[in-house]
Design a protein around this motif. Sequence first.
Motif, PDB file in Angstrom:
ATOM      1  N   ILE A  32      -6.273  -4.835 -10.987  1.00  0.00           N
ATOM      2  CA  ILE A  32      -5.088  -3.964 -10.302  1.00  0.00           C
ATOM      3  C   ILE A  32      -4.412  -3.336 -10.946  1.00  0.00           C
ATOM      4  CG2 ILE A  32      -2.997  -4.692  -9.179  1.00  0.00           C
ATOM      5  CD1 ILE A  32      -3.705  -7.210  -9.608  1.00  0.00           C
ATOM      6  N   LEU A  33      -4.850  -1.549 -10.340  1.00  0.00           N
ATOM      7  CA  LEU A  33      -4.194  -0.916 -11.328  1.00  0.00           C
ATOM      8  C   LEU A  33      -3.556  -0.816 -10.778  1.00  0.00           C
ATOM      9  CD1 LEU A  33      -7.896   1.453 -10.923  1.00  0.00           C
ATOM     10  CD2 LEU A  33      -6.378   0.489 -13.059  1.00  0.00           C
ATOM     11  N   LEU A  34      -2.269  -0.274 -12.118  1.00  0.00           N
ATOM     12  CA  LEU A  34      -1.048   0.528 -12.064  1.00  0.00           C
ATOM     13  C   LEU A  34      -0.200   1.643 -11.952  1.00  0.00           C
ATOM     14  CD1 LEU A  34      -1.154  -2.602 -13.000  1.00  0.00           C
ATOM     15  CD2 LEU A  34       1.302  -2.682 -12.381  1.00  0.00           C
ATOM     16  N   ASP A  35      -0.353   2.603 -11.530  1.00  0.00           N
ATOM     17  CA  ASP A  35       0.086   3.514 -11.903  1.00  0.00           C
ATOM     18  C   ASP A  35       2.247   3.976 -11.573  1.00  0.00           C
ATOM     19  OD1 ASP A  35       0.560   6.254 -12.006  1.00  0.00           O
ATOM     20  OD2 ASP A  35       0.438   7.109 -10.215  1.00  0.00           O
TER      21      ASP A  35
ATOM     22  N   ALA B 276       6.519   0.726 -10.443  1.00  0.00           N
ATOM     23  CA  ALA B 276       5.236   1.320 -10.365  1.00  0.00           C
ATOM     24  C   ALA B 276       3.943   0.960  -9.239  1.00  0.00           C
ATOM     25  CB  ALA B 276       4.059  -0.189 -11.250  1.00  0.00           C
ATOM     26  N   ARG B 277       2.978   2.104  -8.944  1.00  0.00           N
ATOM     27  CA  ARG B 277       2.109   1.976  -7.771  1.00  0.00           C
ATOM     28  C   ARG B 277       1.205   1.517  -8.072  1.00  0.00           C
ATOM     29  NH1 ARG B 277       1.120   7.429  -6.162  1.00  0.00           N
ATOM     30  NH2 ARG B 277       0.727   8.004  -8.006  1.00  0.00           N
ATOM     31  N   ILE B 278       0.522   0.438  -6.860  1.00  0.00           N
ATOM     32  CA  ILE B 278      -0.589  -0.075  -7.256  1.00  0.00           C
ATOM     33  C   ILE B 278      -1.754   0.297  -6.190  1.00  0.00           C
ATOM     34  CG2 ILE B 278      -2.105  -2.529  -5.982  1.00  0.00           C
ATOM     35  CD1 ILE B 278       0.347  -2.492  -8.254  1.00  0.00           C
ATOM     36  N   LEU B 279      -2.835   0.163  -6.371  1.00  0.00           N
ATOM     37  CA  LEU B 279      -4.109   0.842  -5.649  1.00  0.00           C
ATOM     38  C   LEU B 279      -4.859  -0.318  -4.684  1.00  0.00           C
ATOM     39  CD1 LEU B 279      -6.030   3.501  -6.016  1.00  0.00           C
ATOM     40  CD2 LEU B 279      -7.617   2.020  -7.539  1.00  0.00           C
ATOM     41  N   LEU B 280      -4.615   0.194  -3.287  1.00  0.00           N
ATOM     42  CA  LEU B 280      -5.381  -0.680  -2.422  1.00  0.00           C
ATOM     43  C   LEU B 280      -6.361   0.142  -2.255  1.00  0.00           C
ATOM     44  CD1 LEU B 280      -2.357  -2.694  -1.156  1.00  0.00           C
ATOM     45  CD2 LEU B 280      -4.234  -3.506  -2.588  1.00  0.00           C
ATOM     46  N   GLY B 281      -7.649  -0.289  -1.254  1.00  0.00           N
ATOM     47  CA  GLY B 281      -8.467   0.221  -0.764  1.00  0.00           C
ATOM     48  C   GLY B 281      -8.808   0.073   0.971  1.00  0.00           C
TER      49      GLY B 281
ATOM     50  N   LEU C 216     -15.000   0.842   0.164  1.00  0.00           N
ATOM     51  CA  LEU C 216     -13.576   1.254   0.838  1.00  0.00           C
ATOM     52  C   LEU C 216     -13.815   2.482   1.625  1.00  0.00           C
ATOM     53  CD1 LEU C 216     -12.176   0.082  -2.528  1.00  0.00           C
ATOM     54  CD2 LEU C 216     -12.531  -1.575  -0.010  1.00  0.00           C
ATOM     55  N   GLU C 217     -13.000   2.677   2.323  1.00  0.00           N
ATOM     56  CA  GLU C 217     -13.097   3.998   2.610  1.00  0.00           C
ATOM     57  C   GLU C 217     -11.588   4.624   3.549  1.00  0.00           C
ATOM     58  OE1 GLU C 217     -13.778   2.955   7.264  1.00  0.00           O
ATOM     59  OE2 GLU C 217     -11.658   1.567   7.660  1.00  0.00           O
ATOM     60  N   GLU C 218     -10.758   3.960   2.868  1.00  0.00           N
ATOM     61  CA  GLU C 218      -9.501   4.881   2.912  1.00  0.00           C
ATOM     62  C   GLU C 218      -8.782   3.923   0.939  1.00  0.00           C
ATOM     63  OE1 GLU C 218      -5.206   5.381   4.855  1.00  0.00           O
ATOM     64  OE2 GLU C 218      -6.617   3.876   5.663  1.00  0.00           O
ATOM     65  N   LEU C 219      -8.696   5.025  -0.435  1.00  0.00           N
ATOM     66  CA  LEU C 219      -7.507   4.151  -0.969  1.00  0.00           C
ATOM     67  C   LEU C 219      -6.238   5.678  -1.086  1.00  0.00           C
ATOM     68  CD1 LEU C 219     -10.739   5.638  -3.782  1.00  0.00           C
ATOM     69  CD2 LEU C 219      -9.926   3.013  -2.962  1.00  0.00           C
ATOM     70  N   VAL C 220      -5.683   4.089  -1.795  1.00  0.00           N
ATOM     71  CA  VAL C 220      -4.117   4.484  -0.927  1.00  0.00           C
ATOM     72  C   VAL C 220      -3.430   3.591  -2.527  1.00  0.00           C
ATOM     73  CG1 VAL C 220      -3.384   4.743   1.148  1.00  0.00           C
ATOM     74  CG2 VAL C 220      -3.652   2.508  -0.211  1.00  0.00           C
ATOM     75  N   TRP C 221      -2.002   4.871  -3.143  1.00  0.00           N
ATOM     76  CA  TRP C 221      -1.479   4.639  -4.041  1.00  0.00           C
ATOM     77  C   TRP C 221      -0.053   3.936  -3.745  1.00  0.00           C
ATOM     78  CZ3 TRP C 221      -2.755   3.249  -9.211  1.00  0.00           C
ATOM     79  CH2 TRP C 221      -4.594   3.850  -9.554  1.00  0.00           C
TER      80      TRP C 221
END
Length: 249
Positions: free
Chosen positions: A36-39, A45-50, A191-196
């Motif tokens: 789980i990557l946090l920005d 904080a925002r989280i990276l999901l795909g 993963l076809e789409e990465l979002v924060w």
Amino acid sequence: MALSDGMSRAEVDRIEAKDFALGIGPLRPRNAATLILLDGHGSTARILLGRRHRGHAFMPGKFVFPGGRTDLSDGRVAVAAPLHPQEESRIAGSGYRATSALAQAVALSAIREAYEEAGMLLGRAEVFQTAITAWRDFAAQGVKPALDRLRFVGRAITPPGRVRRFDTRFLAAFRHDVVVELPGGGPSGELEELVWLPIDEAKRADVPAITLTMLDELQRRLADDPELKPGVPAPIYRMHRSRFVRHLV
């Protein structure tokens, strides 16, 4: 819907039917890891999901954290910094199979999967050489994996009665510990789409039940521990005597 402590086997099966193929599966779950990557820090904080490809047999179209199975070869990779001792013990777990080598392999698999699925190389900008094929791109980018900033935020063991079963450790790290971000995402194409996304928005996305559960856990922890200090108790979810139980380690 998130999973919760004390749910019956039937309730968990009903909730997870849209995430997992139910049926006869392996008796022993396979080790896996998620990063789980946090920005940012704390509640902002925002989280990276795909998003997984809709053509995949496993969780098609779902938004997930980068992650996958642990490979034995992961444990043989040299690191720039080891796991924090308190995090190592939580990642390894308990029992005769719980070893420092297992904890390192699990942690490294989370870092590898974050690269393969999301194009994020976590570690130190150092000269790095390896003969292990899955890690050669780290060497080519001049990134040596480092484990000291990883934090254990939870563990979930897939209940019996699934075609696939995993013993997954959910680890977290911050985006500023990523040395290289590949603009096109990871080479695996899973993963076809990465979002924060902010955590509240991530919880409203089309995520598996266990992902939603861990987002709830992470959100509560960040409220009191925005920097994710080492050694903070974290939950394990598993089936015990036909009940889905949560306990802290």
